[in-house]
Design a protein around this motif. Sequence first.
Motif, PDB file in Angstrom:
ATOM      1  N   ASP A 172       0.866  -1.019  -0.061  1.00  0.00           N
ATOM      2  CA  ASP A 172       0.148  -0.212   0.013  1.00  0.00           C
ATOM      3  C   ASP A 172       0.802   1.295  -0.013  1.00  0.00           C
ATOM      4  OD1 ASP A 172      -2.283  -1.603  -0.067  1.00  0.00           O
ATOM      5  OD2 ASP A 172      -2.841  -1.137   2.200  1.00  0.00           O
ATOM      6  N   SER A 173       1.986   1.136   0.889  1.00  0.00           N
ATOM      7  CA  SER A 173       2.813   2.492   0.933  1.00  0.00           C
ATOM      8  C   SER A 173       3.413   2.741  -0.406  1.00  0.00           C
ATOM      9  CB  SER A 173       3.573   2.210   1.988  1.00  0.00           C
ATOM     10  OG  SER A 173       4.738   1.237   1.902  1.00  0.00           O
ATOM     11  N   THR A 174       3.738   1.723  -1.117  1.00  0.00           N
ATOM     12  CA  THR A 174       4.632   1.809  -2.462  1.00  0.00           C
ATOM     13  C   THR A 174       3.491   2.477  -3.532  1.00  0.00           C
ATOM     14  OG1 THR A 174       5.909  -0.088  -1.821  1.00  0.00           O
ATOM     15  CG2 THR A 174       5.894   0.509  -4.339  1.00  0.00           C
ATOM     16  N   SER A 175       2.346   1.776  -3.405  1.00  0.00           N
ATOM     17  CA  SER A 175       1.364   2.413  -4.249  1.00  0.00           C
ATOM     18  C   SER A 175       0.679   3.795  -4.107  1.00  0.00           C
ATOM     19  CB  SER A 175      -0.134   1.572  -4.033  1.00  0.00           C
ATOM     20  OG  SER A 175       0.440   0.294  -4.514  1.00  0.00           O
ATOM     21  N   THR A 176       1.018   4.077  -2.802  1.00  0.00           N
ATOM     22  CA  THR A 176       0.432   5.491  -2.459  1.00  0.00           C
ATOM     23  C   THR A 176       1.713   6.496  -2.788  1.00  0.00           C
ATOM     24  OG1 THR A 176      -0.444   4.655  -0.394  1.00  0.00           O
ATOM     25  CG2 THR A 176      -0.105   6.900  -0.173  1.00  0.00           C
ATOM     26  N   ALA A 177       2.823   5.958  -2.570  1.00  0.00           N
ATOM     27  CA  ALA A 177       3.892   6.694  -3.044  1.00  0.00           C
ATOM     28  C   ALA A 177       4.229   6.815  -4.469  1.00  0.00           C
ATOM     29  CB  ALA A 177       5.343   6.095  -2.890  1.00  0.00           C
ATOM     30  N   ASN A 194      -7.080   2.999 -24.412  1.00  0.00           N
ATOM     31  CA  ASN A 194      -7.810   2.866 -23.072  1.00  0.00           C
ATOM     32  C   ASN A 194      -7.333   1.887 -22.022  1.00  0.00           C
ATOM     33  OD1 ASN A 194      -9.214   5.029 -24.353  1.00  0.00           O
ATOM     34  ND2 ASN A 194     -11.184   3.759 -24.248  1.00  0.00           N
ATOM     35  N   ASN A 195      -7.090   0.516 -22.766  1.00  0.00           N
ATOM     36  CA  ASN A 195      -6.688  -0.603 -21.717  1.00  0.00           C
ATOM     37  C   ASN A 195      -5.365  -0.313 -21.442  1.00  0.00           C
ATOM     38  OD1 ASN A 195      -9.137  -1.894 -22.107  1.00  0.00           O
ATOM     39  ND2 ASN A 195      -8.406  -3.024 -24.133  1.00  0.00           N
ATOM     40  N   GLU A 196      -4.417   0.382 -22.151  1.00  0.00           N
ATOM     41  CA  GLU A 196      -2.993   0.719 -21.729  1.00  0.00           C
ATOM     42  C   GLU A 196      -3.123   1.590 -20.628  1.00  0.00           C
ATOM     43  OE1 GLU A 196      -0.583   2.068 -25.049  1.00  0.00           O
ATOM     44  OE2 GLU A 196      -1.078   0.006 -26.348  1.00  0.00           O
ATOM     45  N   LEU A 197      -3.959   2.578 -20.566  1.00  0.00           N
ATOM     46  CA  LEU A 197      -4.043   3.769 -19.729  1.00  0.00           C
ATOM     47  C   LEU A 197      -4.538   3.054 -18.322  1.00  0.00           C
ATOM     48  CD1 LEU A 197      -3.852   6.703 -19.172  1.00  0.00           C
ATOM     49  CD2 LEU A 197      -6.216   6.902 -19.796  1.00  0.00           C
ATOM     50  N   LYS A 198      -5.454   2.266 -18.661  1.00  0.00           N
ATOM     51  CA  LYS A 198      -6.066   1.433 -17.224  1.00  0.00           C
ATOM     52  C   LYS A 198      -5.028   0.745 -16.410  1.00  0.00           C
ATOM     53  CE  LYS A 198     -10.917   1.105 -18.807  1.00  0.00           C
ATOM     54  NZ  LYS A 198     -11.802   0.133 -19.513  1.00  0.00           N
ATOM     55  N   GLN A 199      -4.032  -0.006 -17.456  1.00  0.00           N
ATOM     56  CA  GLN A 199      -3.101  -0.762 -16.812  1.00  0.00           C
ATOM     57  C   GLN A 199      -2.146  -0.057 -16.224  1.00  0.00           C
ATOM     58  OE1 GLN A 199      -1.185  -2.899 -20.073  1.00  0.00           O
ATOM     59  NE2 GLN A 199      -3.099  -4.233 -20.270  1.00  0.00           N
ATOM     60  N   SER A 218      -0.208   2.306 -10.722  1.00  0.00           N
ATOM     61  CA  SER A 218       0.133   3.724 -10.034  1.00  0.00           C
ATOM     62  C   SER A 218      -0.839   3.942  -8.906  1.00  0.00           C
ATOM     63  CB  SER A 218       0.005   4.978 -11.007  1.00  0.00           C
ATOM     64  OG  SER A 218       1.013   4.665 -12.003  1.00  0.00           O
ATOM     65  N   ALA A 219      -1.909   3.022  -8.779  1.00  0.00           N
ATOM     66  CA  ALA A 219      -2.901   3.354  -7.671  1.00  0.00           C
ATOM     67  C   ALA A 219      -3.542   4.546  -7.986  1.00  0.00           C
ATOM     68  CB  ALA A 219      -2.304   3.370  -6.348  1.00  0.00           C
ATOM     69  N   TYR A 220      -3.973   4.834  -9.128  1.00  0.00           N
ATOM     70  CA  TYR A 220      -4.696   6.102  -9.560  1.00  0.00           C
ATOM     71  C   TYR A 220      -6.210   5.721 -10.049  1.00  0.00           C
ATOM     72  CZ  TYR A 220      -5.803  10.663 -11.276  1.00  0.00           C
ATOM     73  OH  TYR A 220      -6.220  12.092 -11.734  1.00  0.00           O
ATOM     74  N   THR A 221      -6.963   6.537  -9.600  1.00  0.00           N
ATOM     75  CA  THR A 221      -8.399   6.029  -9.938  1.00  0.00           C
ATOM     76  C   THR A 221      -8.634   7.104 -11.302  1.00  0.00           C
ATOM     77  OG1 THR A 221      -8.793   5.571  -7.461  1.00  0.00           O
ATOM     78  CG2 THR A 221     -10.718   5.795  -9.172  1.00  0.00           C
ATOM     79  N   LEU A 222      -9.149   6.464 -12.336  1.00  0.00           N
ATOM     80  CA  LEU A 222      -9.404   7.183 -13.508  1.00  0.00           C
ATOM     81  C   LEU A 222     -10.876   7.296 -13.300  1.00  0.00           C
ATOM     82  CD1 LEU A 222      -7.543   4.984 -16.108  1.00  0.00           C
ATOM     83  CD2 LEU A 222      -7.083   7.582 -15.359  1.00  0.00           C
ATOM     84  N   PRO A 223     -11.423   8.398 -14.356  1.00  0.00           N
ATOM     85  CA  PRO A 223     -12.923   8.397 -14.225  1.00  0.00           C
ATOM     86  C   PRO A 223     -13.663   7.620 -14.925  1.00  0.00           C
ATOM     87  CG  PRO A 223     -11.735  10.649 -15.370  1.00  0.00           C
ATOM     88  CD  PRO A 223     -10.689   9.345 -14.847  1.00  0.00           C
ATOM     89  N   THR A 224     -14.773   7.245 -14.554  1.00  0.00           N
ATOM     90  CA  THR A 224     -15.498   5.918 -15.169  1.00  0.00           C
ATOM     91  C   THR A 224     -16.693   6.168 -16.079  1.00  0.00           C
ATOM     92  OG1 THR A 224     -17.115   5.751 -13.268  1.00  0.00           O
ATOM     93  CG2 THR A 224     -14.943   4.253 -13.624  1.00  0.00           C
ATOM     94  N   GLY A 225     -16.838   7.757 -16.312  1.00  0.00           N
ATOM     95  CA  GLY A 225     -17.800   7.999 -17.330  1.00  0.00           C
ATOM     96  C   GLY A 225     -17.437   9.479 -18.032  1.00  0.00           C
TER      97      GLY A 225
END
Length: 200
Positions: free
Chosen positions: A47-52, A106-111, A116-123
């Motif tokens: 978690d700390s790695t992802s957060t970083a 889009n799939n590359e961006l989702k990967q 990177s533990a980043y939440t992309l918009p879904t709409g």
Amino acid sequence: MKKSIVILLAIATIMACNKKETTSADNLSADQNEMSASADSGTMAGDSTSTAEAASLNGQDKKFADVAAKGGMMEVMAGELAAKNATNPTVKTLGEMMVKDHTKANNELKQWAAKSAYTLPTGLDADQQKKYDELKAKKGADFDRMYADMMVKDHEKTIADFKKEAADGAETSLKGFANKTIPALEHHLMESKKAKDAVK
């Protein structure tokens, strides 16, 4: 007398067995606790790695990721409409290409977002949804013209956004994604202009 000795021995054996089982059960539960503790610490480290990683994104990276995600969704949705509703074969082919290429991007961006533990918009945002609904309501040549025109405008803006990220972004893999995608977007713009000329 013999009987009572046999009974005593049997009781002693049973008690000894029970004691062994208890001991091994205690050891097992101690092992499980240890495993659980190490799993917890592993999760925390992850978690700390992802957060970083998420924290290493600057404002430009976050803005770009959001815009690219929503723009990519819009291209796929509008492309699906064009593949189904366009009357001009050039426009239909353009729609099919948009669906294929933007789904891949889009799939590359989702990967990237997952790593990177980043939440992309879904709409889509409200403006995009309005444009999509307007396009969906069009028929025949009106649909073809609106779609081709939309693709030219969208790709001019998208190319500018991707170039800005490639130049000003902080996160290396996101910059790489932007840079790698620009040639495909430029090809889309060229094909969109051809489609626009075909339905004038």
